[in-house]
Design an enzyme around this catalytic site. Structure first.
Site, PDB file in Angstrom:
ATOM      1  N   GLY A 153      45.445  53.043  42.547  1.00  0.00           N
ATOM      2  CA  GLY A 153      44.217  53.766  42.865  1.00  0.00           C
ATOM      3  C   GLY A 153      43.202  53.744  41.721  1.00  0.00           C
ATOM      4  O   GLY A 153      43.325  52.982  40.772  1.00  0.00           O
ATOM      5  N   LEU A 170      40.149  52.736  42.044  1.00  0.00           N
ATOM      6  CA  LEU A 170      39.808  51.328  42.246  1.00  0.00           C
ATOM      7  C   LEU A 170      38.559  50.906  41.468  1.00  0.00           C
ATOM      8  O   LEU A 170      37.591  51.644  41.382  1.00  0.00           O
ATOM      9  CB  LEU A 170      39.601  51.061  43.744  1.00  0.00           C
ATOM     10  CG  LEU A 170      40.768  51.423  44.657  1.00  0.00           C
ATOM     11  CD1 LEU A 170      40.433  51.101  46.114  1.00  0.00           C
ATOM     12  CD2 LEU A 170      42.047  50.702  44.238  1.00  0.00           C
ATOM     13  N   HIS A 171      38.631  49.722  40.903  1.00  0.00           N
ATOM     14  CA  HIS A 171      37.474  49.123  40.232  1.00  0.00           C
ATOM     15  C   HIS A 171      37.277  47.716  40.783  1.00  0.00           C
ATOM     16  O   HIS A 171      38.013  47.282  41.686  1.00  0.00           O
ATOM     17  CB  HIS A 171      37.663  49.132  38.715  1.00  0.00           C
ATOM     18  CG  HIS A 171      38.982  48.538  38.253  1.00  0.00           C
ATOM     19  ND1 HIS A 171      39.320  47.217  38.465  1.00  0.00           N
ATOM     20  CD2 HIS A 171      40.042  49.094  37.622  1.00  0.00           C
ATOM     21  CE1 HIS A 171      40.515  46.985  37.963  1.00  0.00           C
ATOM     22  NE2 HIS A 171      41.000  48.111  37.453  1.00  0.00           N
ATOM     23  N   GLY A 218      38.068  44.943  39.784  1.00  0.00           N
ATOM     24  CA  GLY A 218      39.268  44.102  39.729  1.00  0.00           C
ATOM     25  C   GLY A 218      40.063  44.231  41.021  1.00  0.00           C
ATOM     26  O   GLY A 218      40.393  43.230  41.670  1.00  0.00           O
ATOM     27  N   HIS A 219      40.351  45.485  41.410  1.00  0.00           N
ATOM     28  CA  HIS A 219      41.047  45.716  42.681  1.00  0.00           C
ATOM     29  C   HIS A 219      40.236  45.172  43.857  1.00  0.00           C
ATOM     30  O   HIS A 219      40.775  44.542  44.766  1.00  0.00           O
ATOM     31  CB  HIS A 219      41.250  47.219  42.924  1.00  0.00           C
ATOM     32  CG  HIS A 219      42.025  47.935  41.861  1.00  0.00           C
ATOM     33  ND1 HIS A 219      41.452  48.868  41.022  1.00  0.00           N
ATOM     34  CD2 HIS A 219      43.329  47.853  41.509  1.00  0.00           C
ATOM     35  CE1 HIS A 219      42.392  49.354  40.207  1.00  0.00           C
ATOM     36  NE2 HIS A 219      43.523  48.744  40.473  1.00  0.00           N
ATOM     37  N   GLN A 239      57.106  53.984  36.444  1.00  0.00           N
ATOM     38  CA  GLN A 239      56.672  52.992  35.463  1.00  0.00           C
ATOM     39  C   GLN A 239      55.976  53.611  34.259  1.00  0.00           C
ATOM     40  O   GLN A 239      55.442  52.888  33.420  1.00  0.00           O
ATOM     41  CB  GLN A 239      55.803  51.919  36.138  1.00  0.00           C
ATOM     42  CG  GLN A 239      54.431  52.362  36.579  1.00  0.00           C
ATOM     43  CD  GLN A 239      53.771  51.290  37.445  1.00  0.00           C
ATOM     44  OE1 GLN A 239      54.163  51.043  38.570  1.00  0.00           O
ATOM     45  NE2 GLN A 239      52.758  50.635  36.909  1.00  0.00           N
ATOM     46  N   GLN A 277      45.554  38.996  37.281  1.00  0.00           N
ATOM     47  CA  GLN A 277      46.020  38.309  36.075  1.00  0.00           C
ATOM     48  C   GLN A 277      45.906  39.202  34.838  1.00  0.00           C
ATOM     49  O   GLN A 277      46.556  38.976  33.831  1.00  0.00           O
ATOM     50  CB  GLN A 277      45.225  37.003  35.879  1.00  0.00           C
ATOM     51  CG  GLN A 277      45.546  36.207  34.622  1.00  0.00           C
ATOM     52  CD  GLN A 277      47.023  35.810  34.518  1.00  0.00           C
ATOM     53  OE1 GLN A 277      47.718  35.689  35.517  1.00  0.00           O
ATOM     54  NE2 GLN A 277      47.486  35.634  33.303  1.00  0.00           N
ATOM     55  N   ARG A 290      42.230  52.681  33.183  1.00  0.00           N
ATOM     56  CA  ARG A 290      42.352  53.417  31.922  1.00  0.00           C
ATOM     57  C   ARG A 290      41.095  53.330  31.054  1.00  0.00           C
ATOM     58  O   ARG A 290      40.971  54.085  30.092  1.00  0.00           O
ATOM     59  CB  ARG A 290      43.563  52.923  31.130  1.00  0.00           C
ATOM     60  CG  ARG A 290      44.890  53.361  31.738  1.00  0.00           C
ATOM     61  CD  ARG A 290      46.057  53.098  30.800  1.00  0.00           C
ATOM     62  NE  ARG A 290      47.300  53.681  31.302  1.00  0.00           N
ATOM     63  CZ  ARG A 290      48.235  53.009  31.988  1.00  0.00           C
ATOM     64  NH1 ARG A 290      48.068  51.730  32.246  1.00  0.00           N
ATOM     65  NH2 ARG A 290      49.328  53.622  32.405  1.00  0.00           N
TER      66      ARG A 290
END
Lengths: 282, 282
Positions: B31, B33-34, B36-37, B61, B148, B187
């Site tokens: 979640g 989301l940016h 990238g997502h 994790q 990636q 982050r």
């Protein structure tokens, strides 16, 4: 009956069957089929559209000093028996395909794998969980059939299916026994004639335990003691363990109550045998 | 777009879709989301009939001293962004459903999980592999999309899929960066304004490494040393590690050759950032 040796081909066949809405029933085995396996195949036949049986002696579930190399194998006989029992696809992957070089992924059902059999066979259930997870991903069954004879394996596989959300149902077949009560196992082929007679003491001791409990005994230690006496009265027997545990958590029970599982591993000569009985106590 | 909260319901929907022969594309996320997502969701949209996005901040994790509790969450915003990017089913399971009491089954990709990030975040990749295995079994995708940016995660998930025979294909999307070169990450929201400027040094050091290598340097230590100098010239930076490894085995390379992966984790202030670059050398 079709024989499939390639993982990719098996996966392709299963994917196509699922697209057609076929119910795939799966019986994973290490081969050297006996009536225990065949009863599972017949059960699968009743409940599924297509029955897949795998034969793979899984090196991962044998300890370094165990019987991987001498484990009995007879693919020709197995092929004929599986066909007669109603198997549609016999899946026989090679070791190299299942565990190629640099193989490194493992499934472990913690805690449940470290008790009873797991204490005596370090890494055994990690090997079992890993190969079964692989086979589930390859065969993609709707139903998977296991024998109650391997009671702890059943508990662990059920827990793995639940925890890791495998989209399938586990069906457990009863233990099949010879007339003496000895639970059928491919490893019974190791027994000499006199040992085979002795080996019936495993089931006799389980019946003894059942009878003592039905008469009101609730102290596990006392029941286990009676079982030990009975087993050790026979020649060439060594007990690895006798456990009286909760049938789901496999935690030892001092006081017998609820659904309990009595499990054991006993050497008869140099052959290690296991057996178990589930008992419900009010 | 449908929002699904129940594991059982998601599994049922996926099973029905597969019966119809639909290609399911899956983008697992935590979640917040940016771009990238969103680029992964758009890629999934191109390649699949139905796009499933999961949002689950996976406690397994995170280490005990890590940022599980403060990890950014905004389901309302995520819902709107996912819908706009082309998501068909947003899967948002609860922690209690994913890890009920007595949960105890884990997937571990050994060796690959213990190096680089795994050395600094014990148990991290076991948590990742386990949750991804669960999500694969629930969503049953044909294609699964990963970024990636999390290079080691990609290597580990690809290995898990191969080893455990998951019947799906992993597709890797490029790292998306802001104009300064900083790799997008949920982050990054932890960074103060000055730290955000500093943070671009991670990618700059990777470009520097690339340029040195292209000029002929093949000694990993020398390249790493240049990167360290550059990063530590910036305020409030602490380096966890810089690795130059084989891109598949993740084994450290003294001499740079073949396809190499340069990976790093660097603290900027109290925020831990990771980045990486793959380089092919003749």
């Amino acid at each position: 009956m079709k024989i499939v040796k390639s993982i990719k081909e098996m996966q392709k066949i299963s994917t196509a069957l699922k697209r057609k809405g076929k119910i795939i029933g799966f019986v994973p085995t290490m081969g050297y089929l006996h009536q225990g396996h065949l009863s599972l195949i017949k059960l699968a036949k009743k409940k599924s559209d297509v029955v897949v049986v795998s034969i793979f002696v899984n090196p991962l579930q044998f300890g370094p000093k165990e019987d991987f190399k001498r484990y009995p194998r007879d693919l020709k006989r197995d092929t004929s028996l599986a066909r007669q029992a109603g198997c549609n696809i016999l899946f026989v992957p090679s070791q190299r395909q299942m565990y190629p070089e640099r193989y490194t992924s493992y499934v472990n059902v913690e805690k449940l794998s470290d008790t009873l059999e797991g204490k005596f066979r370090t890494g055994h259930f990690k090997g079992v969980a890993t190969v079964v997870a692989k086979l589930f991903n390859i065969v993609q069954p709707d139903l998977a059939f296991f024998g109650q004879k391997d009671a702890q394996q059943v508990v662990i596989i059920q827990k793995m299916v639940q925890d890791l959300n495998f989209n399938l149902k586990i069906i457990v077949g009863s233990t099949i026994r010879d007339p003496s009560g000895l639970a059928l196992s491919s490893r019974n082929s190791y027994l000499a004639e006199d040992e085979r007679k002795t080996a019936s003491v495993l089931f006799q001791s389980l019946l003894k335990a059942k009878s003592i409990i039905e008469q009101g005994e609730r102290n596990s230690s006392k029941v286990i003691h009676e079982m030990e006496k009975m087993i050790l009265s026979q020649p060439k027997t060594i007990i690895d363990y006798i456990g009286i545990t909760d049938s789901q958590t496999l935690e030892p029970l001092e006081k017998i109550s609820g659904e309990v599982l009595i499990t054991m591993a006993v050497y008869v000569g140099s052959t290690r045998l296991i057996d178990n009985l589930k008992i419900k106590v009010k």
